[in-house]
Enzyme design. Structure first.
Site: not given
Length: 498
Positions: A105, A212, A386
């Site tokens: 997502g 989330g 990340k």
């Protein structure tokens, strides 16, 4: 005058089967009344209504700190103990009861990219999604199995991802997708939704968010894909973040699940790994009211945050690699029995407006499943990308790649990865790539810090601790073929063509 919020659900359509109900938010302060009308899918609406209602009811921290205990020793098994049990002659039967779910997502905005993060190239022009497909295809070919790949997209990633999926038509892996919910961001002061309409452009572009990865249970159930996989004989899903390159299907954990007696079948496994100083904010497993429970830093009372970050009291953290029973998800969703703690995530929109978005975490459901447990896995199963600093590691010769899986080079003397911290000049992937003519040799590197306007020539070798700092207005060009070992480089160094 006290500000308050009335939450009213009203279906204006007379057709009970209509797919587009309306819901109304009413806010009152004195004589002022604001009415905001939205049209949204029925299932998204119910999900948000329940989450928002719970948010209004919950006061204070979600845990009573004195009641927190360390998990019983038997509830978190060492990976090596599970591995010693070995594998059966025919692991294919177990693989055919598994589906792999990747959380897809997220966008690549934090790394300066547009579109789904899963489409960023991370190794030899392969994207996160390419590597995932290669891993599962290799698994299916090697064991003559039929493990499908399921992507949980968001409204941010769905369209672009589906376009790319065409390239995998001839790969030996069936790919399914479903969308997680779309909820409205809430004004922090008024507790009113920011959205003015259902559109996703203009002023409304920032008004919506995916709530989330804890939304996986409801959206998977609502999509119909959960029932489809159960009908095909699938019993478990392996869930992980698509940007975690260490999250491959582990046959020993799978066999551990499949070998349990029916009456003691483990319905949920959370892979945890030993915490380091870099992981102090990661969620951890605790024993709370006779259940294993995931404790996130957002749920910790402020007075105990430092204690939570301690690597001595809380020694492990959640990798978000999860093995979950499909029939158990269906049972809990049928009964509406999954009560996930709410994470209140504050955000500031581009115009400066402070908003909140209500989220849940997929691992928080561990307390709802029977015979849930943790497995303490090697650090190699947690390899998230990340930042550009992470990207440098996975692009380097620290790792070799085989069938989409990265493994630490045997030439590396230490099993741990170097600590790499690249400055703001490297944040965006485009800028990062422009600063390296080739990725340095990092096999013997322990620590690298780079700050300022720095570039690297071809065939640079970094060893030990290397710190390179170009002050404002200065530039440092590390020349081709340079070998830096336990060095601090600062000032101004230019290599000019002639």
């Amino acid at each position: 005058m006290t500000r308050f919020l009335l939450f009213v659900c009203e279906f204006l359509s007379s057709d009970p089967q209509a797919a587009s109900p309306y819901f109304v938010f009413l806010s009152a302060e004195g004589d002022d009344v604001c009415l905001v009308l939205f049209q949204i899918s029925r299932k998204d609406f119910h999900g948000f209504k329940n989450l928002f209602h719970r948010f209004l009811q919950v006061k204070g921290p979600s845990v009573d700190w004195p009641k927190i205990n360390r998990p019983p020793e038997e509830s978190i098994q060492p990976y090596e103990k599970i591995k010693t049990k070995g594998l059966p002659d025919n692991i294919t039967a177990s693989l055919n009861k598994l589906a792999v779910v990747k959380l897809n997502g997220g966008l690549g905005t934090s790394m300066g990219c547009k579109g789904p993060k899963s489409l960023i190239s991370v190794r030899n022009e392969n994207t996160f999604l390419d590597l995932t497909v290669q891993q599962i295809e290799h698994l299916n070919k090697t064991y003559n199995a039929s493990v499908p790949l399921v992507l949980m997209n968001s409204f941010n990633t769905d369209e672009d991802t589906k376009k790319i999926l065409q390239k995998y038509k001839h790969h030996r892996v069936n790919i399914h997708t479903f969308n997680q919910s779309r909820y409205p961001r809430i004004n922090k002061e008024s507790l009113l939704p920011v959205a003015k309409n259902m559109g996703m452009s203009g002023d409304n572009a920032e008004a919506w968010y995916p709530p989330g990865h804890g939304d996986i249970y409801a959206s998977f159930y609502n999509s119909g894909l959960l029932d489809k996989l159960i009908a095909e004989g699938k019993e478990y899903i392996f869930v992980s973040n698509i940007d975690n390159l260490g999250a491959t299907v582990d046959l020993f954990i799978l066999q551990h699940l499949m070998s349990q007696p029916e009456d003691k079948r483990c319905e949920f496994i959370m892979e945890v790994t030993d915490k380091t100083r870099a992981d102090v904010k990661g969620g951890t497993l605790i024993q709370y009211k006779d259940h294993l429970r995931l404790l996130e830093i957002a749920q910790v009372p402020k007075a105990h945050v430092d204690e939570f970050k301690s690597v001595t009291k809380f020694k492990i953290f959640n990798t978000n690699n999860l093995w979950i029973s499909l029939p158990a998800i269906k049972r809990l969703q049928d009964k509406n029995a999954m009560d996930l703690e709410i994470i209140v995530n504050p955000k500031t929109l581009d115009g400066g407006l402070n908003v909140i978005q209500l989220e849940t975490a997929v691992g928080a459901a561990i307390k709802s499943f029977n015979n849930a447990m943790g497995v303490n896995v090697p650090r190699s199963r947690f390899l998230p990308v990340k930042t550009s600093s992470d990207l440098l590691l996975v692009m380097s010769n620290l790792y070799s790649m085989d069938a989409g899986s990265l493994t630490m080079s045997e030439k590396r003397e230490f099993p741990t990865t170097p600590h790499v911290k690249l400055g703001s000049s490297f944040t965006k992937v485009h800028d990062f790539l422009a600063r390296f003519e080739s990725i340095p040799d990092m096999l013997e590197l322990d620590h690298l810090t780079v700050s300022g306007d720095v570039t690297f020539g071809k065939n640079v070798s970094l060893k030990g601790t290397v710190i390179i700092i170009a002050n404002h207005g200065d530039r440092i060009d590390i020349p081709a073929g340079a070998m830096l070992e336990n060095k601090i480089v600062s000032g101004n160094l230019r290599i000019l063509d002639h």
